[in-house]
Scaffold this motif. Structure first.
Motif, PDB file in Angstrom:
ATOM      1  N   ALA A  92       0.840  -1.206   0.000  1.00 35.52           N
ATOM      2  CA  ALA A  92       0.000   0.000   0.000  1.00 35.52           C
ATOM      3  C   ALA A  92       0.873   1.254   0.000  1.00 35.52           C
ATOM      4  CB  ALA A  92      -0.937  -0.011   1.204  1.00 35.52           C
ATOM      5  N   TYR A  93       1.930   1.261   0.789  1.00 34.92           N
ATOM      6  CA  TYR A  93       2.858   2.397   0.785  1.00 34.92           C
ATOM      7  C   TYR A  93       3.471   2.564  -0.608  1.00 34.92           C
ATOM      8  CZ  TYR A  93       3.185   2.870   5.968  1.00 34.92           C
ATOM      9  OH  TYR A  93       2.949   3.089   7.297  1.00 34.92           O
ATOM     10  N   GLU A  94       3.946   1.453  -1.183  1.00 37.62           N
ATOM     11  CA  GLU A  94       4.555   1.507  -2.514  1.00 37.62           C
ATOM     12  C   GLU A  94       3.579   2.029  -3.555  1.00 37.62           C
ATOM     13  OE1 GLU A  94       6.066  -2.346  -3.510  1.00 37.62           O
ATOM     14  OE2 GLU A  94       7.744  -2.200  -2.113  1.00 37.62           O
ATOM     15  N   LYS A  95       2.347   1.552  -3.483  1.00 35.66           N
ATOM     16  CA  LYS A  95       1.332   1.999  -4.453  1.00 35.66           C
ATOM     17  C   LYS A  95       1.095   3.497  -4.313  1.00 35.66           C
ATOM     18  CE  LYS A  95      -3.127   0.869  -6.431  1.00 35.66           C
ATOM     19  NZ  LYS A  95      -2.711   0.976  -7.806  1.00 35.66           N
ATOM     20  N   THR A  96       1.092   4.003  -3.092  1.00 37.07           N
ATOM     21  CA  THR A  96       0.942   5.439  -2.873  1.00 37.07           C
ATOM     22  C   THR A  96       2.108   6.194  -3.502  1.00 37.07           C
ATOM     23  OG1 THR A  96      -0.310   5.062  -0.839  1.00 37.07           O
ATOM     24  CG2 THR A  96       0.707   7.245  -1.116  1.00 37.07           C
ATOM     25  N   PHE A  97       3.331   5.707  -3.299  1.00 42.47           N
ATOM     26  CA  PHE A  97       4.496   6.350  -3.915  1.00 42.47           C
ATOM     27  C   PHE A  97       4.418   6.283  -5.442  1.00 42.47           C
ATOM     28  CE2 PHE A  97       6.971   5.316   0.160  1.00 42.47           C
ATOM     29  CZ  PHE A  97       6.828   6.602   0.649  1.00 42.47           C
ATOM     30  N   GLN A  98       3.960   5.152  -5.975  1.00 43.35           N
ATOM     31  CA  GLN A  98       3.828   5.015  -7.430  1.00 43.35           C
ATOM     32  C   GLN A  98       2.810   5.999  -7.985  1.00 43.35           C
ATOM     33  OE1 GLN A  98       2.939   0.850  -7.910  1.00 43.35           O
ATOM     34  NE2 GLN A  98       5.020   0.219  -7.399  1.00 43.35           N
ATOM     35  N   GLU A  99       1.704   6.178  -7.264  1.00 39.20           N
ATOM     36  CA  GLU A  99       0.686   7.138  -7.708  1.00 39.20           C
ATOM     37  C   GLU A  99       1.232   8.561  -7.666  1.00 39.20           C
ATOM     38  OE1 GLU A  99      -2.352   6.469  -9.051  1.00 39.20           O
ATOM     39  OE2 GLU A  99      -1.726   4.370  -8.957  1.00 39.20           O
ATOM     40  N   LEU A 100       2.005   8.872  -6.627  1.00 36.08           N
ATOM     41  CA  LEU A 100       2.628  10.200  -6.560  1.00 36.08           C
ATOM     42  C   LEU A 100       3.596  10.399  -7.717  1.00 36.08           C
ATOM     43  CD1 LEU A 100       3.249  10.450  -2.724  1.00 36.08           C
ATOM     44  CD2 LEU A 100       1.752  11.939  -4.066  1.00 36.08           C
ATOM     45  N   ALA A 105       8.149  14.283   0.113  1.00 40.60           N
ATOM     46  CA  ALA A 105       7.325  14.841   1.197  1.00 40.60           C
ATOM     47  C   ALA A 105       6.622  13.740   1.988  1.00 40.60           C
ATOM     48  CB  ALA A 105       6.299  15.817   0.631  1.00 40.60           C
ATOM     49  N   ILE A 106       6.071  12.756   1.302  1.00 38.60           N
ATOM     50  CA  ILE A 106       5.334  11.693   1.995  1.00 38.60           C
ATOM     51  C   ILE A 106       6.284  10.737   2.712  1.00 38.60           C
ATOM     52  CG2 ILE A 106       3.699   9.783   1.714  1.00 38.60           C
ATOM     53  CD1 ILE A 106       2.585  12.753   1.482  1.00 38.60           C
ATOM     54  N   SER A 107       7.437  10.437   2.116  1.00 45.98           N
ATOM     55  CA  SER A 107       8.387   9.578   2.844  1.00 45.98           C
ATOM     56  C   SER A 107       8.904  10.303   4.089  1.00 45.98           C
ATOM     57  CB  SER A 107       9.535   9.110   1.953  1.00 45.98           C
ATOM     58  OG  SER A 107      10.313  10.179   1.500  1.00 45.98           O
ATOM     59  N   ASP A 108       9.137  11.632   3.990  1.00 42.38           N
ATOM     60  CA  ASP A 108       9.513  12.416   5.173  1.00 42.38           C
ATOM     61  C   ASP A 108       8.425  12.335   6.239  1.00 42.38           C
ATOM     62  OD1 ASP A 108      11.857  13.213   3.951  1.00 42.38           O
ATOM     63  OD2 ASP A 108      11.142  15.232   3.443  1.00 42.38           O
ATOM     64  N   TRP A 109       7.167  12.478   5.804  1.00 43.47           N
ATOM     65  CA  TRP A 109       6.030  12.458   6.729  1.00 43.47           C
ATOM     66  C   TRP A 109       5.947  11.107   7.449  1.00 43.47           C
ATOM     67  CZ3 TRP A 109       1.485   9.614   7.071  1.00 43.47           C
ATOM     68  CH2 TRP A 109       0.517  10.119   7.939  1.00 43.47           C
ATOM     69  N   ILE A 110       6.110  10.009   6.703  1.00 41.37           N
ATOM     70  CA  ILE A 110       6.043   8.673   7.313  1.00 41.37           C
ATOM     71  C   ILE A 110       7.162   8.501   8.338  1.00 41.37           C
ATOM     72  CG2 ILE A 110       6.273   6.187   6.895  1.00 41.37           C
ATOM     73  CD1 ILE A 110       5.018   6.708   4.099  1.00 41.37           C
ATOM     74  N   VAL A 111       8.391   8.889   7.963  1.00 38.14           N
ATOM     75  CA  VAL A 111       9.528   8.745   8.873  1.00 38.14           C
ATOM     76  C   VAL A 111       9.315   9.593  10.133  1.00 38.14           C
ATOM     77  CG1 VAL A 111      12.008   9.197   9.133  1.00 38.14           C
ATOM     78  CG2 VAL A 111      11.151   8.058   7.071  1.00 38.14           C
ATOM     79  N   GLU A 112       8.766  10.794   9.976  1.00 36.36           N
ATOM     80  CA  GLU A 112       8.460  11.640  11.148  1.00 36.36           C
ATOM     81  C   GLU A 112       7.422  10.983  12.042  1.00 36.36           C
ATOM     82  OE1 GLU A 112       7.305  15.536   9.805  1.00 36.36           O
ATOM     83  OE2 GLU A 112       9.212  15.832   8.763  1.00 36.36           O
ATOM     84  N   VAL A 156      -1.506   7.318   5.203  1.00 33.02           N
ATOM     85  CA  VAL A 156      -0.498   7.696   4.212  1.00 33.02           C
ATOM     86  C   VAL A 156      -1.181   8.176   2.936  1.00 33.02           C
ATOM     87  CG1 VAL A 156       1.381   6.819   2.767  1.00 33.02           C
ATOM     88  CG2 VAL A 156       1.270   6.184   5.181  1.00 33.02           C
ATOM     89  N   ARG A 157      -2.207   7.448   2.490  1.00 39.31           N
ATOM     90  CA  ARG A 157      -2.953   7.866   1.296  1.00 39.31           C
ATOM     91  C   ARG A 157      -3.606   9.226   1.512  1.00 39.31           C
ATOM     92  NH1 ARG A 157      -6.833   3.043   0.441  1.00 39.31           N
ATOM     93  NH2 ARG A 157      -7.785   4.458  -1.035  1.00 39.31           N
ATOM     94  N   ARG A 158      -4.167   9.422   2.692  1.00 36.72           N
ATOM     95  CA  ARG A 158      -4.825  10.694   3.000  1.00 36.72           C
ATOM     96  C   ARG A 158      -3.817  11.842   2.954  1.00 36.72           C
ATOM     97  NH1 ARG A 158      -7.037   9.383   7.661  1.00 36.72           N
ATOM     98  NH2 ARG A 158      -8.899   8.604   6.644  1.00 36.72           N
ATOM     99  N   GLU A 159      -2.640  11.630   3.534  1.00 37.20           N
ATOM    100  CA  GLU A 159      -1.609  12.665   3.532  1.00 37.20           C
ATOM    101  C   GLU A 159      -1.126  12.946   2.103  1.00 37.20           C
ATOM    102  OE1 GLU A 159       0.653  15.596   5.289  1.00 37.20           O
ATOM    103  OE2 GLU A 159      -0.909  14.370   6.196  1.00 37.20           O
ATOM    104  N   ALA A 160      -1.002  11.900   1.300  1.00 38.58           N
ATOM    105  CA  ALA A 160      -0.590  12.066  -0.103  1.00 38.58           C
ATOM    106  C   ALA A 160      -1.645  12.853  -0.879  1.00 38.58           C
ATOM    107  CB  ALA A 160      -0.348  10.712  -0.748  1.00 38.58           C
ATOM    108  N   ALA A 212      -3.019  20.325  -2.329  1.00 36.67           N
ATOM    109  CA  ALA A 212      -2.372  21.584  -1.936  1.00 36.67           C
ATOM    110  C   ALA A 212      -1.428  22.090  -3.023  1.00 36.67           C
ATOM    111  CB  ALA A 212      -1.600  21.391  -0.636  1.00 36.67           C
ATOM    112  N   ASN A 213      -0.959  21.184  -3.889  1.00 32.22           N
ATOM    113  CA  ASN A 213      -0.029  21.566  -4.944  1.00 32.22           C
ATOM    114  C   ASN A 213      -0.668  21.605  -6.325  1.00 32.22           C
ATOM    115  OD1 ASN A 213       2.838  21.849  -3.766  1.00 32.22           O
ATOM    116  ND2 ASN A 213       1.956  20.091  -2.723  1.00 32.22           N
TER     117      ASN A 213
END
Length: 199
Positions: free
Chosen positions: A133-141, A155-162, A176-180, A186-187
């Motif tokens: 699920a994390y990978e799929k979110t990164f792929q979509e980004l 930005a999302i990998s930073d958010w997860i690590v934080e 994670v999907r919601r944050e993405a 926002a962008n």
């Protein structure tokens, strides 16, 4: 097999391993890569080097053996240690699994950070389905801001690590999907409700 905790755990692990194998096979068959492909000769040479290693192999073993090995993609050069988590918790069953990992360098680098950060957690199981699920979110980004410098993935990998550091637990894949999705909106990127990020 006995119907006890150990038997159920083994069945669950076997089912997860079979799912991983199916997903690796599917990834290898896919021709619609979202990231720039690696030069075919580079990938063939790399796979030949992997054949010399013993599998299953941990991320630590791979980085120790071939971590400084660089492979060329259309976008640039990447070392294996930039793409494979250096941890004993990450296991690759075959050279094909490593090949799938390195074929999406931006996603692989983000997942490396997340996996390595997750090893600091105690009593936390980072399941295969949550990783996917994390990978799929990164792929979509990656697909959304393919022309940019992968700012969304960073930005999302930073958010997860934080979140891992602050809360001492992995954020849910839904969080994670919601944050993405928030990042995308926002962008100025449109995210429809029927898409992966459309939460």
């Amino acid at each position: 097999m006995a119907d006890d905790k150990r038997g159920r755990d083994k069945q669950a692990q076997d089912a997860e391993r079979r799912q991983q194998e199916r997903e690796v096979a599917t990834e290898l068959e896919r021709g619609d890569e979202r990231e720039p492909p690696f030069v075919a000769e580079e990938l063939a040479d790399f796979e030949a080097e992997l054949e010399e290693l013993t599998f299953p192999a941990t991320g630590t073993e791979l980085v120790t053996a071939i971590g400084d090995r660089e492979i060329e993609s259309v976008e640039g050069s990447y070392s294996i240690e930039e793409l494979v988590p250096e941890t004993d918790e990450e296991t690759f069953d075959s050279p094909a699994a490593v090949g799938v990992q390195v074929q999406r360098p931006t996603v692989a680098a983000a997942m490396k950070r997340v996996v390595e950060a997750s090893t600091t957690l105690r009593n936390t199981d980072f399941s295969w389905s949550q990783r996917r699920a994390y990978e799929k979110t990164f792929q979509e980004l990656k697909a959304i801001d393919a022309d940019d410098d992968d700012e969304g993935i960073q930005a999302i990998s930073d958010w997860i690590v934080e979140r891992i550091g602050d809360n001492e637990r992995l954020p849910t894949s839904r969080a994670v999907r919601r944050e993405a999705a928030k990042f995308c909106r926002a962008n100025g990127y449109q995210v429809r409700n029927d898409e992966w990020l459309g939460i």
